[in-house]
Structures are given as structure tokens and as C-alpha cells.
Design a protein around this motif. Structure first.
Motif: not given
Length: 358
Positions: A1-21
Motif C-alpha cells: 500500500m502506498s504511504s501517501f494518499s494523493l486523493w485525500s491530499a487533493a480533496a483537502v487542498a481544494l476544499t480549503i483553498g476554494l472555500a478560502s478564496t
């Protein structure tokens, strides 16, 4: 299993970034524009600021005398306005973002409006108003912050408005960039933490402890053995009731002991203080209350500890007692010095007194 979850990171970045913008650009940018514009107004000279306010009020039906005519009456005089043939008073207060107009200042303008028979008053400031100002602003329109900017923005040169908008946009973009940086940093943390949590094996269930079934209780165990009852034996007489069980304990006589008893309070409760905890608001309430007393023309605080009262009639002992009754409700003001101005045309000298000593 990969040690990094790309989907989780992308979801958090987009949610917080777009809401802040969305928040910073749609809502916060306007507030930044207002604060930037007000900061520019606070750097103006008082005379320039007063002229700007008067010009802005012309669009709302006001006509005003010149600033020079108002200044000729004194540096603290309010500007006189006319609207539909009725007089209004205008007061302008300059200061930075930390400058606060006290409730006492608002109350003094309200008293000046009533004293001069004006239809209303306007108080404009580049600072902010005390939290109690709205409660004492009878007949006044208060302008600060966004309401002030809406009033004066149409009167500013186009170049000035563009500079304010550009400065607000620049600050908003800087804040948005910082918000996206924080969102990406949090996304990286989540991207590494989620795989660690999902890779943990579920804990083995703990077997239930084996309990030994209790043996059924026998009739002999369920109840104690009772002695046989002789039906011919007379029933024992009931035990005499102790007087102490039904009667209250009498107070001990000549023993020196104290018997506790429920008694009403020996003294009446002290009346609650009328003070609000805000000295400026308390002073405003005091002058408004004293202004309603018989024989009083108006009242104001010439200094924080000197109450100036203009009389329409000569003050009697009952009048002084009523004034002290008002001050007694405010512990921080009850020892203030009271200055009684005699009525117009009177030969009586100015009177000073204190209701309470320090």
C-alpha cells in the motif's frame, strides 16, 4: 500500500483553498477596501474632512453653512445643516482605527440637538463608536466604517477610488496566496496520515469472560427461618412513642449553648447599583437623567469628575437631594464635584458641592 494518499491530499487542498478564496475575495475584499479607504480619510485635515462630509450630505438633501462660519463660533462647535427648512447639527471626529467615540460624547451631541431645537443630528467618525453609543443616540445618525465609506465614496476622485480598490485587491491576493499555502501544507499532512491509519490491522476482539452460573437459591436461602408463632400468645404491647421523636427540641435553658434556628435575614438587602461597568456610559446616563429633573436646563461633564448643571430656577435643598439620589446609584461617580450654574439673570453665585466624600 502506498504511504501517501494523493486523493485525500487533493480533496483537502481544494476544499480549503476554494472555500478560502470565495470568502476572501467575495466578502473580505470589500471589508479590506472599506478599511483602506477609511484609513486614507483619517489622514485628512479636519477642515478638509468636514467639507467632504458636507458635500456628501448635499446628495441627501442637506444644505450647510460654511466651515469658516462654524469655526467662528468656536473650535468645538457643531456644523449647522438645513434639511427641508429644519436645522440639523453635524459633528465630525477624526482618528485612526483605534480611536473610539465614547457614549458620553454621543450623549452630549444629543443634548445639544434638544437644546438648540434641531430636528436631528449626525455624528461622523473615522474611528468607531463605543458599544453603548447606540443606546444614547436618540435622534442621531451615526456614521463610521462601512456606512461612512458608502457616504463619501461617490464624492472622491476616480483616481483615489481606483487606488483604494487596487490596494484592497493586492492585500486580498496576498491573503489568498497565504491561505492556499496553508491548505497545501495541511493536505500534505493528511496525505501521509490517512494511509497510516488505514494500514493498521483491526484489534482482536476480547473474548467475553466466562461466568459461573449461580446455583438456584433454595427456599431456606431465600428467607431466614422464622420461629413458630403461638396463636394463643398475646401480642406484645406497642413500644411507647418517644416525645422527642414527634416534638421539636426545646431550646436549652441556662446552658450557654446556641440552638440553631431558621430566622429571617436581620437586615434588608442593599439595593443593586445602577452602574453598567462602563464609566463613559454611566456618565451619559447621569446627565440624561439629571436633565429631566425639575428646574434643570441641561447637564454635561466638563471634566470626568466635574458635573456641570445649568439651572432654570434657583436650586433648593430638595433639588440638591434629587441630584445626589441620581449620583448615589453610580459608585464611581457619587464623589464627583457638582457645579450648579444659576439661572439666566440671577445674581446668585455659582455653587459647588459633593454628594459623597472620597
Amino acid at each position: 500500500m502506498s504511504s501517501f494518499s494523493l486523493w485525500s491530499a487533493a480533496a483537502v487542498a481544494l476544499t480549503i483553498g476554494l472555500a478560502s478564496t470565495a470568502y476572501l475575495w467575495s466578502y473580505r475584499r470589500h471589508r479590506t477596501e472599506v478599511s483602506t479607504g477609511i484609513a486614507g480619510l483619517s489622514k485628512m485635515r479636519w477642515r478638509e474632512f468636514a467639507r467632504l462630509i458636507v458635500e456628501a450630505l448635499r446628495e441627501r438633501g442637506f444644505e450647510a453653512e460654511s466651515v469658516e462660519e462654524s469655526l467662528a463660533r468656536g473650535t468645538q462647535a457643531e456644523l449647522r445643516l438645513l434639511r427641508a427648512g429644519k436645522p440639523w447639527l453635524l459633528a465630525c471626529k477624526l482618528g485612526d482605527a483605534d480611536y473610539k467615540v465614547s457614549a458620553a460624547t454621543v450623549a452630549e451631541l444629543a443634548d445639544a440637538v434638544r437644546f438648540n431645537g434641531a430636528a436631528g443630528g449626525l455624528l461622523v467618525t473615522t474611528g468607531r463608536f463605543d458599544s453603548h453609543s447606540e443606546r444614547v443616540a436618540d435622534g442621531l445618525d451615526l456614521y463610521s466604517g462601512e456606512t461612512l465609506w458608502e457616504l463619501v465614496e461617490p464624492q472622491l476622485p476616480a483616481s483615489t477610488r481606483h487606488e483604494v480598490i487596487a490596494a484592497a485587491q493586492k492585500r486580498s491576493i496576498q491573503t489568498i496566496v497565504a491561505a492556499w499555502a496553508g491548505a497545501i501544507a495541511l493536505a500534505l499532512i493528511v496525505g501521509f496520515v490517512v494511509p497510516l491509519l488505514s494500514s493498521r490491522a483491526p484489534a482482536e476482539p476480547v473474548p467475553a469472560a466466562t461466568h459461573t452460573a449461580a446455583a438456584p437459591a433454595t427456599p431456606n436461602d431465600a428467607a431466614p427461618t422464622r420461629a413458630p408463632v403461638n396463636p394463643t400468645a398475646p401480642a406484645p404491647p406497642p413500644a411507647p412513642t418517644s416525645p422527642a421523636a414527634v416534638e421539636p427540641v426545646a431550646p436549652a435553658a441556662n446552658t450557654g449553648e446556641t440552638v440553631p434556628a431558621a430566622t429571617p435575614a436581620a437586615t434588608a438587602a442593599t439595593p443593586a447599583s445602577a452602574a453598567s461597568g462602563n464609566p463613559s456610559a454611566d456618565r451619559a446616563y447621569v446627565i440624561r437623567t439629571i436633565a429631566t429633573l425639575d428646574g434643570v436646563e441641561r447637564a454635561l461633564w466638563s471634566t470626568p469628575s466635574n458635573l456641570l448643571i445649568y439651572r432654570l430656577t434657583e436650586a433648593s435643598k430638595q433639588d440638591v437631594d434629587r441630584i445626589c439620589q441620581v449620583l448615589d446609584g453610580y459608585p464611581e461617580l457619587r464623589s464627583s464635584r457638582v457645579q450648579l450654574q444659576p439661572p439666566p439673570g440671577s445674581t446668585t453665585r455659582v455653587r459647588f458641592f459633593q454628594c459623597r466624600a472620597y
